[in-house]
Motif scaffolding. Structure first.
Motif, PDB file in Angstrom:
ATOM      1  N   UNK A   8      42.250 -64.239 -62.761  1.00 22.30           N
ATOM      2  CA  UNK A   8      43.296 -63.258 -62.544  1.00 22.30           C
ATOM      3  C   UNK A   8      43.242 -62.770 -61.110  1.00 22.30           C
ATOM      4  N   UNK A   9      44.404 -62.332 -60.587  1.00 18.61           N
ATOM      5  CA  UNK A   9      44.426 -61.771 -59.254  1.00 18.61           C
ATOM      6  C   UNK A   9      43.849 -60.370 -59.277  1.00 18.61           C
ATOM      7  N   UNK A  10      43.653 -59.796 -58.124  1.00 17.26           N
ATOM      8  CA  UNK A  10      43.058 -58.483 -58.047  1.00 17.26           C
ATOM      9  C   UNK A  10      44.013 -57.428 -58.576  1.00 17.26           C
ATOM     10  N   UNK A  11      43.456 -56.321 -59.006  1.00 18.16           N
ATOM     11  CA  UNK A  11      44.274 -55.239 -59.539  1.00 18.16           C
ATOM     12  C   UNK A  11      45.000 -54.536 -58.408  1.00 18.16           C
ATOM     13  N   UNK A  12      46.083 -53.802 -58.718  1.00 16.55           N
ATOM     14  CA  UNK A  12      46.834 -53.127 -57.660  1.00 16.55           C
ATOM     15  C   UNK A  12      46.013 -52.078 -56.945  1.00 16.55           C
ATOM     16  N   UNK A  13      45.043 -51.475 -57.625  1.00 15.62           N
ATOM     17  CA  UNK A  13      44.220 -50.472 -56.972  1.00 15.62           C
ATOM     18  C   UNK A  13      43.379 -51.080 -55.864  1.00 15.62           C
ATOM     19  N   UNK A  14      43.128 -52.389 -55.960  1.00 13.67           N
ATOM     20  CA  UNK A  14      42.311 -53.054 -54.951  1.00 13.67           C
ATOM     21  C   UNK A  14      43.160 -53.601 -53.813  1.00 13.67           C
ATOM     22  N   UNK A  15      44.414 -53.929 -54.082  1.00 14.34           N
ATOM     23  CA  UNK A  15      45.231 -54.600 -53.072  1.00 14.34           C
ATOM     24  C   UNK A  15      46.451 -53.814 -52.640  1.00 14.34           C
ATOM     25  N   UNK A  16      47.002 -52.967 -53.500  1.00 14.69           N
ATOM     26  CA  UNK A  16      48.238 -52.274 -53.197  1.00 14.69           C
ATOM     27  C   UNK A  16      49.458 -53.169 -53.214  1.00 14.69           C
ATOM     28  N   UNK A  17      49.308 -54.401 -53.651  1.00 13.23           N
ATOM     29  CA  UNK A  17      50.406 -55.376 -53.663  1.00 13.23           C
ATOM     30  C   UNK A  17      51.274 -55.149 -54.896  1.00 13.23           C
ATOM     31  N   UNK A  35      61.159 -63.079 -68.860  1.00 10.45           N
ATOM     32  CA  UNK A  35      60.098 -63.287 -69.845  1.00 10.45           C
ATOM     33  C   UNK A  35      58.887 -63.962 -69.221  1.00 10.45           C
ATOM     34  N   UNK A  36      59.114 -65.028 -68.437  1.00 14.60           N
ATOM     35  CA  UNK A  36      57.943 -65.688 -67.868  1.00 14.60           C
ATOM     36  C   UNK A  36      57.341 -64.845 -66.742  1.00 14.60           C
ATOM     37  N   UNK A  37      58.148 -64.014 -66.074  1.00 10.85           N
ATOM     38  CA  UNK A  37      57.577 -63.067 -65.128  1.00 10.85           C
ATOM     39  C   UNK A  37      56.605 -62.129 -65.813  1.00 10.85           C
ATOM     40  N   UNK A  38      56.931 -61.691 -67.032  1.00 13.49           N
ATOM     41  CA  UNK A  38      56.019 -60.836 -67.791  1.00 13.49           C
ATOM     42  C   UNK A  38      54.779 -61.598 -68.233  1.00 13.49           C
ATOM     43  N   UNK A  39      54.928 -62.912 -68.501  1.00 16.04           N
ATOM     44  CA  UNK A  39      53.753 -63.744 -68.793  1.00 16.04           C
ATOM     45  C   UNK A  39      52.823 -63.773 -67.583  1.00 16.04           C
ATOM     46  N   UNK A  40      53.402 -63.977 -66.387  1.00 14.29           N
ATOM     47  CA  UNK A  40      52.585 -63.995 -65.167  1.00 14.29           C
ATOM     48  C   UNK A  40      51.931 -62.635 -64.928  1.00 14.29           C
ATOM     49  N   UNK A  41      52.627 -61.580 -65.245  1.00 20.25           N
ATOM     50  CA  UNK A  41      52.047 -60.224 -65.114  1.00 20.25           C
ATOM     51  C   UNK A  41      50.813 -60.086 -65.996  1.00 20.25           C
ATOM     52  N   UNK A  42      50.895 -60.589 -67.228  1.00 16.78           N
ATOM     53  CA  UNK A  42      49.736 -60.529 -68.116  1.00 16.78           C
ATOM     54  C   UNK A  42      48.607 -61.420 -67.617  1.00 16.78           C
ATOM     55  N   UNK A  43      48.984 -62.582 -67.076  1.00 19.99           N
ATOM     56  CA  UNK A  43      47.990 -63.579 -66.684  1.00 19.99           C
ATOM     57  C   UNK A  43      47.243 -63.163 -65.415  1.00 19.99           C
ATOM     58  N   UNK A  44      47.976 -62.649 -64.425  1.00 26.20           N
ATOM     59  CA  UNK A  44      47.371 -62.425 -63.119  1.00 26.20           C
ATOM     60  C   UNK A  44      47.232 -60.950 -62.742  1.00 26.20           C
ATOM     61  N   UNK A  45      47.746 -60.056 -63.564  1.00 25.02           N
ATOM     62  CA  UNK A  45      47.576 -58.643 -63.301  1.00 25.02           C
ATOM     63  C   UNK A  45      48.383 -58.167 -62.111  1.00 25.02           C
ATOM     64  N   UNK A  46      48.059 -56.980 -61.622  1.00 26.59           N
ATOM     65  CA  UNK A  46      48.757 -56.404 -60.494  1.00 26.59           C
ATOM     66  C   UNK A  46      49.910 -55.519 -60.927  1.00 26.59           C
ATOM     67  N   UNK A  47      50.472 -54.815 -59.962  1.00 27.27           N
ATOM     68  CA  UNK A  47      51.630 -53.974 -60.216  1.00 27.27           C
ATOM     69  C   UNK A  47      52.896 -54.810 -60.074  1.00 27.27           C
ATOM     70  N   UNK A 143      53.370 -62.355 -76.660  1.00 29.15           N
ATOM     71  CA  UNK A 143      52.804 -61.130 -76.098  1.00 29.15           C
ATOM     72  C   UNK A 143      53.714 -60.544 -75.031  1.00 29.15           C
ATOM     73  N   UNK A 144      54.281 -61.410 -74.191  1.00 22.57           N
ATOM     74  CA  UNK A 144      55.200 -60.919 -73.165  1.00 22.57           C
ATOM     75  C   UNK A 144      56.453 -60.331 -73.804  1.00 22.57           C
TER      76      UNK A 144
END
Length: 607
Positions: A8-17, A35-47, A143-144
């Motif tokens: 997973x990518x870093x959390x938003x608290x770590x990157x601000x991205x 829908x697949x954007x929400x899948x990527x959100x679950x997969x890689x995290x971040x804001x 899930x998404x």
């Protein structure tokens, strides 16, 4: 790297991205991106944020259609062009000339491992794609989808219509896409077929003329729309190239108001409650099927006395559901009303007056205990006088009891493999060529020599990702086939598949072994008749030589007869195995094991 091991990518608290999913185009295409954007959100995290601009193809804002916890704005693709240096754009095409260093064509990203390096760059991602990638699994899509709900007013309108008109899976759902759709939809041919059936139909279309014609049929209902798509230029064709409000050229001479889009989504939700007929390849119809598969919208029961829907009947089985997910993940659709997800094919005579055709509701007297016992007699096991039985595959779920000649096979067709391939692996190790088919997984858990995997499912027509059994058989060299085996576990699709497969194809197999589902529905006369006809067809050329109840489904009591929800049956071809009367072997027999090892096996007496 497997999909599950993608970091997973870093959390938003770590990157601000902040990452963005751009939802543009028509209703269903922008839904695919969302829908697949929400899948990527679950997969890689971040804001994340959702960009949902209004355009001439879709005049409705997101909150007019869905409820979603993710923040929403109306940023257009032009906005991201102006700020392209601030983002890495993962897009399905380069509509307005993004610089190569800022653009990745996501049509070339074929796994989560391909996406991972882009999220690892630390740049803000803008995801935009009008289709859901084929590698996306059912579970993560579900899930998404759980992050969305229909708009409350939209959901209420669809629910009231379903309740008023008694809409459920017994109703045929007919979608006829006209206006800007490039395919030649034969609405006249569809009309003639619908007119010829007595089965109730729900018809939806983007053409007022089409709806008026079908609404005149006594067994058809339509949702009363007040707005339809219109042409931007009356003197041009629907598919003529036009400029949108941002100056982009597209081959769509169309405008859809917010009311037209909202009413289209109500149609989509209602359609998801029916047995959907495959009338076109439209994204609208594909989204309705996705809603259906994942229970995105479930209309309320018609009355307190009405039988509970499959999802409600199993609501108390939480503990069992946890075990099923642990021991057999591909059974999840069983406990979530899988029968709603089966999509018959309109090109097959579904709506002829034929009780044996899949998806046809038949009238007739209630199913009695005598009917059930007669059906059970059709699959009571026979005793083989010229062969013994062996177990092939695992001791639990995934293993099957077969005639010993199965060990000498060189030809195996295995449909529906999920995460358990011990049966296939054992026969491949003994020299068999095993053709594996499953459209729900990206790859099998093992790939030993002799196994050939195809990411295709058992369908009623050759339409990706589905393939018919006759087309599968064309991949086999029958001149060299010895003791050929058909094995299947397809979560309920076996009834339609077997019903529509000619006996001349089934008789090619010396042995058939599979899991048969949904026996709790046998008191429904239409389902009972379908099961009865499938068993009668198989009994023309084969006999059951082994029966084992799958304890994942437990027992239900039907008219005083204890009936497993799931049965594993092995059929042997009559001319290959001399039969010596009915078997007196107990059920379960000495070669059987519980599918779920932490639950007791099911003891049967009626068989």
């Amino acid at each position: 790297m497997s999909h599950d091991s993608v970091p997973s990518s870093q959390s938003p608290s770590e990157t601000g991205v902040v990452h963005h999913v751009l939802c543009d185009g028509g209703l269903s295409n922008r839904f695919n991106s969302l829908l697949f954007g929400l899948v990527l959100r679950q997969r890689f995290g971040g804001e994340w944020r959702i960009s949902w601009p209004i355009n001439n193809w879709c005049g409705a804002a997101l909150d007019q259609l869905y409820r979603c916890e993710v923040p929403v704005d109306d940023a257009t693709i032009e906005h991201y062009k102006e700020h392209e240096r601030d983002h890495l754009l993962l897009m399905h095409d380069n509509q307005i000339g993004f610089a190569p260093e800022n653009l990745v064509m996501n049509t070339g990203l074929e796994s989560y491992a391909d996406y991972a390096p882009h999220f690892a760059t630390g740049r803000s991602i803008v995801y935009y794609n009008d289709t859901i990638p084929s590698f996306a699994g059912d579970e993560e899509i579900g899930k998404a989808l759980s992050l969305l709900r229909p708009n409350a007013d939209v959901e209420r309108s669809a629910a009231e219509f379903c309740r008023e008109h008694d809409i459920d899976h017994r109703v045929l759902g007919v979608h006829i896409r006209k206006t800007d759709f490039p395919e030649n939809v034969d609405d006249e041919g569809i009309y003639q077929k619908v007119r010829a059936t007595q089965q109730r139909c729900f018809v939806c279309s983007d053409s007022s003329e089409v709806l008026e014609r079908f609404d005149a049929l006594p067994h058809c209902v339509v949702f009363p729309k007040t707005s339809f798509p219109e042409k931007l230029a009356d003197d041009a064709e629907w598919a003529d190239w036009r400029k949108d409000e941002e100056g982009r050229w597209f081959p769509y001479n169309i405008t859809r108001s917010s009311v037209a889009v909202v009413e289209a989504m109500i149609d989509q939700l209602i359609l998801s409650q029916t047995t959907i007929l495959a009338t076109s390849h439209s994204s609208f119809q594909q989204t309705a099927r996705l809603f259906q598969t994942h229970g995105f919208f479930l209309s309320p029961p018609r009355a307190a006395s009405a039988p509970a829907a499959p999802r409600d009947r199993r609501a108390a089985e939480t503990r069992l559901e946890r075990r099923i997910r642990k021991w057999k993940s591909k059974l999840r659709r069983l406990v979530h009303g899988r029968e709603r997800a089966r999509t018959p094919d309109f090109e097959i005579p579904l709506i002829a007056h034929d009780a044996s055709a899949p998806g046809v509701a038949t009238s007739g007297p209630p199913v009695t205990q005598a009917d059930l016992l007669e059906l059970i007699d059709a699959i009571r096991p026979w005793k083989m006088s010229g062969d013994t039985k062996v177990r092939i595959g695992s001791a639990g779920d995934g293993g099957y009891v077969m005639p010993s000649s199965a060990r000498r096979t060189n030809t195996v067709l295995s449909i529906g493999i999920g995460d358990e391939t011990s049966f296939d692996d054992e026969l491949a190790a003994q020299g068999a060529r095993v053709l594996q088919f499953d459209h729900t997984i990206a790859a099998p858990p093992t790939s030993p020599p002799g196994c050939e995997f195809h990411r295709l499912g058992w369908g009623l027509r050759d339409e990706h990702p589905m393939i018919t059994l006759p087309s599968m058989l064309k991949m086999i060299d029958w001149s060299d086939a010895r003791h050929p085996i058909l094995k299947f576990d397809v979560e309920g699709a076996e009834w339609d598949g077997l019903a529509m497969t000619p006996s001349s194809d089934l008789v090619r197999f010396e042995t058939l072994a599979g899991e048969f589902h949904d026996f709790e529905r046998l008191l429904e006369r239409d389902f009972f008749e379908r099961v009865k006809s499938v068993f009668a067809k198989l009994n023309e050329t084969h006999r059951v030589v082994h029966l084992h109840p799958n304890n994942a489904g437990r027992l239900v009591l039907l008219e005083g007869v204890p009936m497993p929800r799931l049965l594993e049956l092995t059929w042997a071809r009559i001319d290959a195995f001399p039969l010596d009367g009915r078997s007196d072997e107990p059920i379960p027999g000495p070669l059987d094991s519980p599918n779920l090892p932490d639950l007791p096996d099911l003891q049967l007496r009626a068989f």
